[in-house]
Motif scaffolding. Structure first.
Motif, PDB file in Angstrom:
ATOM      1  N   MET A  85      72.064 -22.698   6.893  1.00 40.03           N
ATOM      2  CA  MET A  85      71.930 -23.979   7.595  1.00 40.03           C
ATOM      3  C   MET A  85      73.177 -24.224   8.436  1.00 40.03           C
ATOM      4  N   LYS A  86      72.971 -24.567   9.692  1.00 41.19           N
ATOM      5  CA  LYS A  86      74.089 -24.855  10.588  1.00 41.19           C
ATOM      6  C   LYS A  86      73.991 -26.258  11.195  1.00 41.19           C
ATOM      7  N   ASP A  87      72.957 -27.011  10.833  1.00 38.04           N
ATOM      8  CA  ASP A  87      72.739 -28.362  11.345  1.00 38.04           C
ATOM      9  C   ASP A  87      73.739 -29.330  10.689  1.00 38.04           C
ATOM     10  N   ILE A  88      74.707 -29.806  11.475  1.00 35.77           N
ATOM     11  CA  ILE A  88      75.774 -30.664  10.966  1.00 35.77           C
ATOM     12  C   ILE A  88      75.220 -31.971  10.397  1.00 35.77           C
ATOM     13  N   PHE A  89      74.208 -32.544  11.024  1.00 39.07           N
ATOM     14  CA  PHE A  89      73.607 -33.774  10.512  1.00 39.07           C
ATOM     15  C   PHE A  89      73.090 -33.556   9.084  1.00 39.07           C
ATOM     16  N   PHE A  90      72.385 -32.459   8.859  1.00 38.38           N
ATOM     17  CA  PHE A  90      71.868 -32.132   7.525  1.00 38.38           C
ATOM     18  C   PHE A  90      73.022 -31.902   6.550  1.00 38.38           C
ATOM     19  N   LEU A  91      74.013 -31.124   6.965  1.00 38.87           N
ATOM     20  CA  LEU A  91      75.131 -30.792   6.084  1.00 38.87           C
ATOM     21  C   LEU A  91      75.983 -32.000   5.726  1.00 38.87           C
ATOM     22  N   ASN A  92      75.966 -33.036   6.551  1.00 36.99           N
ATOM     23  CA  ASN A  92      76.744 -34.244   6.284  1.00 36.99           C
ATOM     24  C   ASN A  92      76.069 -35.185   5.279  1.00 36.99           C
ATOM     25  N   GLN A  93      74.886 -34.850   4.813  1.00 34.89           N
ATOM     26  CA  GLN A  93      74.182 -35.691   3.843  1.00 34.89           C
ATOM     27  C   GLN A  93      74.540 -35.271   2.418  1.00 34.89           C
ATOM     28  N   LYS A  94      74.668 -36.264   1.542  1.00 36.05           N
ATOM     29  CA  LYS A  94      74.953 -35.976   0.135  1.00 36.05           C
ATOM     30  C   LYS A  94      73.734 -35.332  -0.524  1.00 36.05           C
ATOM     31  N   ALA A 116      76.879 -23.590  -1.355  1.00 37.78           N
ATOM     32  CA  ALA A 116      76.225 -24.767  -1.907  1.00 37.78           C
ATOM     33  C   ALA A 116      74.771 -24.742  -1.449  1.00 37.78           C
ATOM     34  N   ALA A 117      73.894 -25.363  -2.231  1.00 36.26           N
ATOM     35  CA  ALA A 117      72.466 -25.317  -1.923  1.00 36.26           C
ATOM     36  C   ALA A 117      72.131 -25.872  -0.539  1.00 36.26           C
ATOM     37  N   ASN A 118      72.907 -26.849  -0.066  1.00 34.03           N
ATOM     38  CA  ASN A 118      72.586 -27.383   1.269  1.00 34.03           C
ATOM     39  C   ASN A 118      72.834 -26.345   2.364  1.00 34.03           C
ATOM     40  N   MET A 119      73.625 -25.331   2.077  1.00 33.72           N
ATOM     41  CA  MET A 119      73.855 -24.268   3.056  1.00 33.72           C
ATOM     42  C   MET A 119      72.610 -23.408   3.260  1.00 33.72           C
ATOM     43  N   ILE A 120      71.648 -23.495   2.323  1.00 35.43           N
ATOM     44  CA  ILE A 120      70.374 -22.794   2.498  1.00 35.43           C
ATOM     45  C   ILE A 120      69.244 -23.809   2.710  1.00 35.43           C
ATOM     46  N   GLY A 121      69.622 -25.029   3.084  1.00 37.75           N
ATOM     47  CA  GLY A 121      68.637 -26.026   3.482  1.00 37.75           C
ATOM     48  C   GLY A 121      68.051 -26.881   2.381  1.00 37.75           C
ATOM     49  N   ILE A 122      68.688 -26.882   1.203  1.00 37.95           N
ATOM     50  CA  ILE A 122      68.168 -27.663   0.074  1.00 37.95           C
ATOM     51  C   ILE A 122      69.267 -28.590  -0.441  1.00 37.95           C
ATOM     52  N   ARG A 123      69.007 -29.887  -0.390  1.00 42.16           N
ATOM     53  CA  ARG A 123      70.019 -30.875  -0.781  1.00 42.16           C
ATOM     54  C   ARG A 123      69.976 -31.140  -2.288  1.00 42.16           C
ATOM     55  N   LYS A 124      70.451 -30.177  -3.045  1.00 46.09           N
ATOM     56  CA  LYS A 124      70.550 -30.293  -4.498  1.00 46.09           C
ATOM     57  C   LYS A 124      71.968 -29.932  -4.913  1.00 46.09           C
ATOM     58  N   ASN A 125      72.442 -30.543  -6.001  1.00 40.21           N
ATOM     59  CA  ASN A 125      73.799 -30.306  -6.491  1.00 40.21           C
ATOM     60  C   ASN A 125      73.876 -28.984  -7.256  1.00 40.21           C
ATOM     61  N   ILE A 126      73.875 -27.913  -6.492  1.00 33.80           N
ATOM     62  CA  ILE A 126      73.960 -26.564  -7.058  1.00 33.80           C
ATOM     63  C   ILE A 126      74.929 -25.760  -6.194  1.00 33.80           C
ATOM     64  N   ILE A 127      75.867 -25.069  -6.862  1.00 36.23           N
ATOM     65  CA  ILE A 127      76.755 -24.165  -6.134  1.00 36.23           C
ATOM     66  C   ILE A 127      76.743 -22.793  -6.802  1.00 36.23           C
ATOM     67  N   ALA A 128      77.011 -21.784  -5.995  1.00 31.56           N
ATOM     68  CA  ALA A 128      77.200 -20.415  -6.480  1.00 31.56           C
ATOM     69  C   ALA A 128      78.614 -20.015  -6.108  1.00 31.56           C
ATOM     70  N   VAL A 129      79.343 -19.438  -7.073  1.00 37.35           N
ATOM     71  CA  VAL A 129      80.746 -19.098  -6.866  1.00 37.35           C
ATOM     72  C   VAL A 129      80.995 -17.664  -7.304  1.00 37.35           C
ATOM     73  N   ASN A 130      81.684 -16.906  -6.448  1.00 35.48           N
ATOM     74  CA  ASN A 130      82.078 -15.552  -6.799  1.00 35.48           C
ATOM     75  C   ASN A 130      83.331 -15.621  -7.660  1.00 35.48           C
ATOM     76  N   MET A 131      83.228 -15.155  -8.892  1.00 43.14           N
ATOM     77  CA  MET A 131      84.345 -15.185  -9.835  1.00 43.14           C
ATOM     78  C   MET A 131      85.125 -13.867  -9.823  1.00 43.14           C
ATOM     79  N   GLY A 132      84.929 -13.077  -8.797  1.00 41.28           N
ATOM     80  CA  GLY A 132      85.650 -11.808  -8.684  1.00 41.28           C
ATOM     81  C   GLY A 132      84.827 -10.635  -9.170  1.00 41.28           C
ATOM     82  N   PHE A 133      84.120 -10.809 -10.268  1.00 40.81           N
ATOM     83  CA  PHE A 133      83.326  -9.724 -10.832  1.00 40.81           C
ATOM     84  C   PHE A 133      81.848 -10.108 -10.973  1.00 40.81           C
TER      85      PHE A 133
END
Length: 136
Positions: free
Chosen positions: A6-15, A45-62
């Motif tokens: 997702m690159k739409d700034i309006f969408f990304l600015n929403q909680k 974060a989920a909004n980066m794939i177009g879904i406004r949910k409180n979910i993140i994915a984090v690379n912990m190195g391994f």
């Protein structure tokens, strides 16, 4: 499923909204998309794939992990840095904290509270900002 970024700034600015167990597929898609972009991305974060949910994915190195409904409850040792984002062009200056403590639900929706520092802490802060509609 690998989803477009997702690159739409309006969408990304929403909680984003709280995640539930019904959002497990969103988390899987987020992990798949992060894996597909691992050469230039360490968190999403989920909004980066177009879904406004409180979910993140984090690379912990391994391994890449999912955090549902993460909330930073403590932070200390502020510093200035520059970050990039797949949803934006270029890099931007921001303030981050070297030490954070996060409450979240893990992949099984079990409540967790963990301390993170340095690079991992920076990634989590960036992604949690996304959930609040804050983009660097």
């Amino acid at each position: 499923m690998i989803r477009p970024i997702m690159k739409d700034i309006f969408f990304l600015n929403q909680k984003s909204e709280p995640a539930t167990i019904a959002d497990k597929q969103v988390a899987e898609d987020l992990l798949d998309t992060l894996k597909a972009h691992e050469a230039g991305c360490v968190g999403m974060a989920a909004n980066m794939i177009g879904i406004r949910k409180n979910i993140i994915a984090v690379n912990m190195g391994f391994v890449n992990i999912i955090m549902y409904n993460p909330k930073i409850v403590k932070k200390s040792d502020a510093y200035e840095t520059e970050e990039g984002c797949l949803s934006l062009e270029g890099v931007r200056k921001c303030t981050r904290y070297r030490e954070i403590e996060v409450e979240y639900q893990d992949g099984n929706f079990k409540k967790q509270r963990q301390k993170y520092s340095d690079w991992i802490a920076q990634i989590i802060q960036h992604e949690c900002d996304h959930l609040q509609g804050i983009i660097i």
